[in-house]
Design a protein around this motif. Structure first.
Motif, PDB file in Angstrom:
ATOM      1  N   PRO A  51      -6.798  -1.330  13.367  1.00 27.25           N
ATOM      2  CA  PRO A  51      -7.195  -1.710  14.737  1.00 27.25           C
ATOM      3  C   PRO A  51      -6.446  -0.977  15.841  1.00 27.25           C
ATOM      4  O   PRO A  51      -7.032  -0.652  16.872  1.00 27.25           O
ATOM      5  CB  PRO A  51      -6.908  -3.213  14.780  1.00 27.25           C
ATOM      6  N   ALA A  52      -5.176  -0.686  15.660  1.00 30.16           N
ATOM      7  CA  ALA A  52      -4.402  -0.065  16.738  1.00 30.16           C
ATOM      8  C   ALA A  52      -4.632   1.442  16.814  1.00 30.16           C
ATOM      9  O   ALA A  52      -4.907   1.998  17.886  1.00 30.16           O
ATOM     10  CB  ALA A  52      -2.916  -0.365  16.553  1.00 30.16           C
ATOM     11  N   SER A  53      -4.520   2.124  15.693  1.00 29.75           N
ATOM     12  CA  SER A  53      -4.622   3.589  15.691  1.00 29.75           C
ATOM     13  C   SER A  53      -6.054   4.086  15.537  1.00 29.75           C
ATOM     14  O   SER A  53      -6.370   5.214  15.905  1.00 29.75           O
ATOM     15  CB  SER A  53      -3.766   4.174  14.566  1.00 29.75           C
ATOM     16  N   GLY A  54      -6.919   3.265  14.977  1.00 29.32           N
ATOM     17  CA  GLY A  54      -8.299   3.678  14.762  1.00 29.32           C
ATOM     18  C   GLY A  54      -8.500   4.590  13.563  1.00 29.32           C
ATOM     19  O   GLY A  54      -9.604   5.105  13.337  1.00 29.32           O
ATOM     20  N   GLN A  55      -7.457   4.793  12.761  1.00 24.66           N
ATOM     21  CA  GLN A  55      -7.575   5.643  11.572  1.00 24.66           C
ATOM     22  C   GLN A  55      -8.457   4.951  10.527  1.00 24.66           C
ATOM     23  O   GLN A  55      -8.319   3.751  10.291  1.00 24.66           O
ATOM     24  CB  GLN A  55      -6.196   5.948  10.983  1.00 24.66           C
ATOM     25  N   ILE A  56      -9.359   5.716   9.906  1.00 26.71           N
ATOM     26  CA  ILE A  56     -10.351   5.149   8.988  1.00 26.71           C
ATOM     27  C   ILE A  56     -10.129   5.680   7.572  1.00 26.71           C
ATOM     28  O   ILE A  56      -9.898   6.879   7.364  1.00 26.71           O
ATOM     29  CB  ILE A  56     -11.785   5.513   9.457  1.00 26.71           C
ATOM     30  N   TYR A  57     -10.237   4.739   6.611  1.00 24.52           N
ATOM     31  CA  TYR A  57     -10.124   5.088   5.191  1.00 24.52           C
ATOM     32  C   TYR A  57     -11.153   4.271   4.412  1.00 24.52           C
ATOM     33  O   TYR A  57     -11.779   3.348   4.949  1.00 24.52           O
ATOM     34  CB  TYR A  57      -8.710   4.801   4.667  1.00 24.52           C
ATOM     35  N   SER A  58     -11.311   4.592   3.148  1.00 23.66           N
ATOM     36  CA  SER A  58     -12.304   3.880   2.341  1.00 23.66           C
ATOM     37  C   SER A  58     -11.761   2.531   1.864  1.00 23.66           C
ATOM     38  O   SER A  58     -10.549   2.342   1.706  1.00 23.66           O
ATOM     39  CB  SER A  58     -12.695   4.726   1.125  1.00 23.66           C
ATOM     40  N   ARG A  59     -12.681   1.603   1.638  1.00 19.03           N
ATOM     41  CA  ARG A  59     -12.306   0.276   1.158  1.00 19.03           C
ATOM     42  C   ARG A  59     -11.563   0.383  -0.179  1.00 19.03           C
ATOM     43  O   ARG A  59     -10.566  -0.333  -0.384  1.00 19.03           O
ATOM     44  CB  ARG A  59     -13.546  -0.607   1.030  1.00 19.03           C
ATOM     45  N   GLU A  60     -12.049   1.242  -1.088  1.00 18.36           N
ATOM     46  CA  GLU A  60     -11.416   1.370  -2.408  1.00 18.36           C
ATOM     47  C   GLU A  60      -9.956   1.761  -2.278  1.00 18.36           C
ATOM     48  O   GLU A  60      -9.075   1.194  -2.948  1.00 18.36           O
ATOM     49  CB  GLU A  60     -12.161   2.405  -3.251  1.00 18.36           C
ATOM     50  N   ALA A  61      -9.659   2.736  -1.406  1.00 16.48           N
ATOM     51  CA  ALA A  61      -8.282   3.205  -1.241  1.00 16.48           C
ATOM     52  C   ALA A  61      -7.397   2.107  -0.652  1.00 16.48           C
ATOM     53  O   ALA A  61      -6.257   1.894  -1.110  1.00 16.48           O
ATOM     54  CB  ALA A  61      -8.264   4.439  -0.337  1.00 16.48           C
ATOM     55  N   LEU A  62      -7.899   1.385   0.346  1.00 19.43           N
ATOM     56  CA  LEU A  62      -7.090   0.362   1.009  1.00 19.43           C
ATOM     57  C   LEU A  62      -6.925  -0.872   0.128  1.00 19.43           C
ATOM     58  O   LEU A  62      -5.858  -1.517   0.140  1.00 19.43           O
ATOM     59  CB  LEU A  62      -7.720  -0.010   2.349  1.00 19.43           C
ATOM     60  N   GLU A  63      -7.944  -1.224  -0.650  1.00 20.37           N
ATOM     61  CA  GLU A  63      -7.809  -2.344  -1.590  1.00 20.37           C
ATOM     62  C   GLU A  63      -6.760  -2.032  -2.652  1.00 20.37           C
ATOM     63  O   GLU A  63      -5.957  -2.889  -3.034  1.00 20.37           O
ATOM     64  CB  GLU A  63      -9.154  -2.638  -2.245  1.00 20.37           C
ATOM     65  N   ASP A  64      -6.769  -0.788  -3.120  1.00 22.49           N
ATOM     66  CA  ASP A  64      -5.774  -0.385  -4.115  1.00 22.49           C
ATOM     67  C   ASP A  64      -4.369  -0.430  -3.515  1.00 22.49           C
ATOM     68  O   ASP A  64      -3.411  -0.867  -4.165  1.00 22.49           O
ATOM     69  CB  ASP A  64      -6.109   1.029  -4.607  1.00 22.49           C
ATOM     70  N   MET A  65      -4.232  -0.002  -2.264  1.00 26.65           N
ATOM     71  CA  MET A  65      -2.930  -0.035  -1.584  1.00 26.65           C
ATOM     72  C   MET A  65      -2.454  -1.476  -1.389  1.00 26.65           C
ATOM     73  O   MET A  65      -1.271  -1.793  -1.612  1.00 26.65           O
ATOM     74  CB  MET A  65      -3.035   0.677  -0.227  1.00 26.65           C
ATOM     75  N   ALA A  66      -3.393  -2.339  -0.996  1.00 33.60           N
ATOM     76  CA  ALA A  66      -3.022  -3.746  -0.770  1.00 33.60           C
ATOM     77  C   ALA A  66      -2.607  -4.419  -2.068  1.00 33.60           C
ATOM     78  O   ALA A  66      -1.671  -5.247  -2.088  1.00 33.60           O
ATOM     79  CB  ALA A  66      -4.202  -4.489  -0.140  1.00 33.60           C
ATOM     80  N   ALA A  67      -3.264  -4.103  -3.160  1.00 35.20           N
ATOM     81  CA  ALA A  67      -2.936  -4.710  -4.443  1.00 35.20           C
ATOM     82  C   ALA A  67      -1.533  -4.339  -4.891  1.00 35.20           C
ATOM     83  O   ALA A  67      -0.870  -5.103  -5.610  1.00 35.20           O
ATOM     84  CB  ALA A  67      -3.960  -4.280  -5.491  1.00 35.20           C
ATOM     85  N   LYS A  68      -1.052  -3.183  -4.485  1.00 37.04           N
ATOM     86  CA  LYS A  68       0.271  -2.720  -4.905  1.00 37.04           C
ATOM     87  C   LYS A  68       1.374  -3.156  -3.936  1.00 37.04           C
ATOM     88  O   LYS A  68       2.555  -2.983  -4.239  1.00 37.04           O
ATOM     89  CB  LYS A  68       0.271  -1.183  -5.017  1.00 37.04           C
ATOM     90  N   ASN A  69       0.967  -3.687  -2.747  1.00 38.53           N
ATOM     91  CA  ASN A  69       1.970  -4.023  -1.723  1.00 38.53           C
ATOM     92  C   ASN A  69       1.802  -5.443  -1.183  1.00 38.53           C
ATOM     93  O   ASN A  69       1.966  -5.676   0.037  1.00 38.53           O
ATOM     94  CB  ASN A  69       1.889  -3.012  -0.565  1.00 38.53           C
ATOM     95  N   ASP A  70       1.440  -6.385  -2.065  1.00 32.68           N
ATOM     96  CA  ASP A  70       1.334  -7.794  -1.673  1.00 32.68           C
ATOM     97  C   ASP A  70       0.404  -8.003  -0.490  1.00 32.68           C
ATOM     98  O   ASP A  70       0.694  -8.776   0.443  1.00 32.68           O
ATOM     99  CB  ASP A  70       2.724  -8.374  -1.340  1.00 32.68           C
ATOM    100  N   GLY A  71      -0.713  -7.303  -0.486  1.00 32.10           N
ATOM    101  CA  GLY A  71      -1.729  -7.498   0.551  1.00 32.10           C
ATOM    102  C   GLY A  71      -1.472  -6.760   1.840  1.00 32.10           C
ATOM    103  O   GLY A  71      -2.202  -6.938   2.809  1.00 32.10           O
ATOM    104  N   ILE A  72      -0.448  -5.923   1.871  1.00 31.01           N
ATOM    105  CA  ILE A  72      -0.123  -5.167   3.081  1.00 31.01           C
ATOM    106  C   ILE A  72      -0.604  -3.720   2.914  1.00 31.01           C
ATOM    107  O   ILE A  72      -0.416  -3.100   1.867  1.00 31.01           O
ATOM    108  CB  ILE A  72       1.391  -5.178   3.363  1.00 31.01           C
TER     109      ILE A  72
END
Length: 401
Positions: free
Chosen positions: A359-380
């Motif tokens: 929301p702040a920076s407006g940088q866009i990534y795919s859902r798959e990449a961000l879901e994988d990142m969240a799974a490895k970092n306690d939802g962050i």
């Protein structure tokens, strides 16, 4: 290929030389057979007409054994023709026809396939790659490698080792400053070269004249010019006139254009001219088929973003430093609809892999990449560019229009 559907036209685009080479070889066999038939039958018809005339004028005094001898001679001539045609068919015609049939069947096999996911297409594509590797090896002087691949893969009838062996043999002779082999090839293909107005034979004859002038054999050079060069004066008179001056300008005193005529680099030019001529007659591309396939693939992927150091995609061949230089001369890909690729995974962002934005920076990534990142970092999730750190639930959905 579009989706999973097999693009037959795209596949066949590279396959024209595949059947053209044996087809041209079989045409040579046919023309040779035709010339022999016309020559021998013409002689037999002439003998028969002569025998008929003599029989009508000789009357009863005509000896029967003379007629029998003449008929026996005609029969012997026909039998000799039959043997020659049979030998030509067994040695060249039948093997060439077998190769042509094998290659046609090989192409027919892929035409019957409908989907690129079909295991049969995978096997067919592997064979095609083997063929392209053999072609590349032959063009780059690695004949041993080409023969090894051919034997290991059992694709003897699908590659043109004999053709490239002949090319190498003639090119080696030219490098030794001998035009004999190349002129013999021109003689065998005279009609085809004349049809496309190819000047290779003149260039070879021209070089032989230059070599006689270089050796200070003026008498031989004049005789050679009368015999072989004057027949080309309608199309190459300026070159013939210029070459005539070499009789008065020996190599030691050569200057300007005459110095170039004596330049040994002309033999390198002859090698290139011969190679282009035989490629042209065989409808072979001047580039290896492997290169053309890679160029086609790179052209379909090449985008201006590939040359932006900040947006390089690790999974893009054009962005790859080891492959990217091959795409230098190919055009940029033309896409009617834009394709969005995730900068983290290199995968396409679409309705099945929707885009999410910080929301702040407006940088866009795919859902798959961000879901994988969240799974490895306690939802962050953390943006690698802006370092913005937020819970996965706070990401904003983005819709592709």
């Amino acid at each position: 290929m579009a989706g999973n559907k097999l693009n037959i036209e795209g596949v066949m685009l590279f396959e024209q030389p595949f059947t053209r080479v044996p087809y041209e070889n079989y045409r040579k066999v046919f023309r040779t057979s035709q010339k022999q038939i016309e020559k021998e039958l013409s002689a037999v018809q002439l003998s028969a007409s002569d025998l008929l005339k003599k029989s009508q004028t000789a009357g009863s005094e005509r000896k029967a054994d003379d007629s029998v001898k003449a008929i026996d001679a005609m029969i012997a001539r026909i039998e000799t023709l039959k043997r020659k045609l049979s030998d030509l068919h067994d040695s060249t015609g039948h093997p060439t026809l077998t190769v042509l049939r094998e290659r046609t069947q090989h192409l027919a096999a892929v035409e019957a396939l409908q989907n690129e996911a079909d295991p049969e297409f995978s096997r067919w594509a592997d064979t095609r790659l083997d063929r392209w590797l053999v072609d590349w090896s032959l063009r780059t002087g690695r004949e041993g490698t080409a023969r090894q691949i051919t034997q290991d893969r059992g694709i003897e009838k699908l590659v043109d080792i004999e053709l490239f062996t002949e090319i190498r043999r003639i090119e080696e002779a030219l490098k030794r400053r001998s035009c004999t082999e190349a002129l013999a090839w021109c003689s065998e293909n005279k009609a085809a070269l004349r049809k496309i107005k190819n000047p290779l034979e003149f260039e070879l004859r021209f070089q032989e004249f230059i070599e006689l002038a270089r050796a200070l054999k003026q008498d031989d050079a004049i005789a050679y010019q009368k015999k072989y060069l004057l027949g080309w004066q309608d199309t190459h008179l300026p070159q013939i006139t210029q070459a005539s001056a070499l009789l008065a300008v020996p190599p030691a005193r050569a200057f300007g254009p005459y110095k170039w005529l004596y330049d040994p680099l002309r033999w390198t030019t002859l090698v290139e001219s011969f190679r282009l001529s035989i490629y042209n007659l065989s409808t072979l591309p001047t580039e290896p088929l492997l290169h053309l396939g890679m160029y086609a693939g790179l052209a379909s992927l090449k985008l201006p973003a590939c040359y932006n150091h900040e947006t390089k995609n690790a999974d893009c061949p054009v962005c790859d430093p080891s492959l990217g230089h091959l795409a230098t001369d190919v055009p940029f890909s033309h896409h009617v609809n834009s394709t969005i690729v995730c900068r983290l995974t290199g995968r396409i962002i679409d309705e099945n892999n929707s885009p999410l934005a910080f929301p702040a920076s407006g940088q866009i990534y795919s859902r798959e990449a961000l879901e994988d990142m969240a799974a490895k970092n306690d939802g962050i999730v953390t943006c690698p560019r802006s370092n913005e750190r937020i819970p996965f639930e706070d990401l904003r959905k983005v819709y592709i229009s």
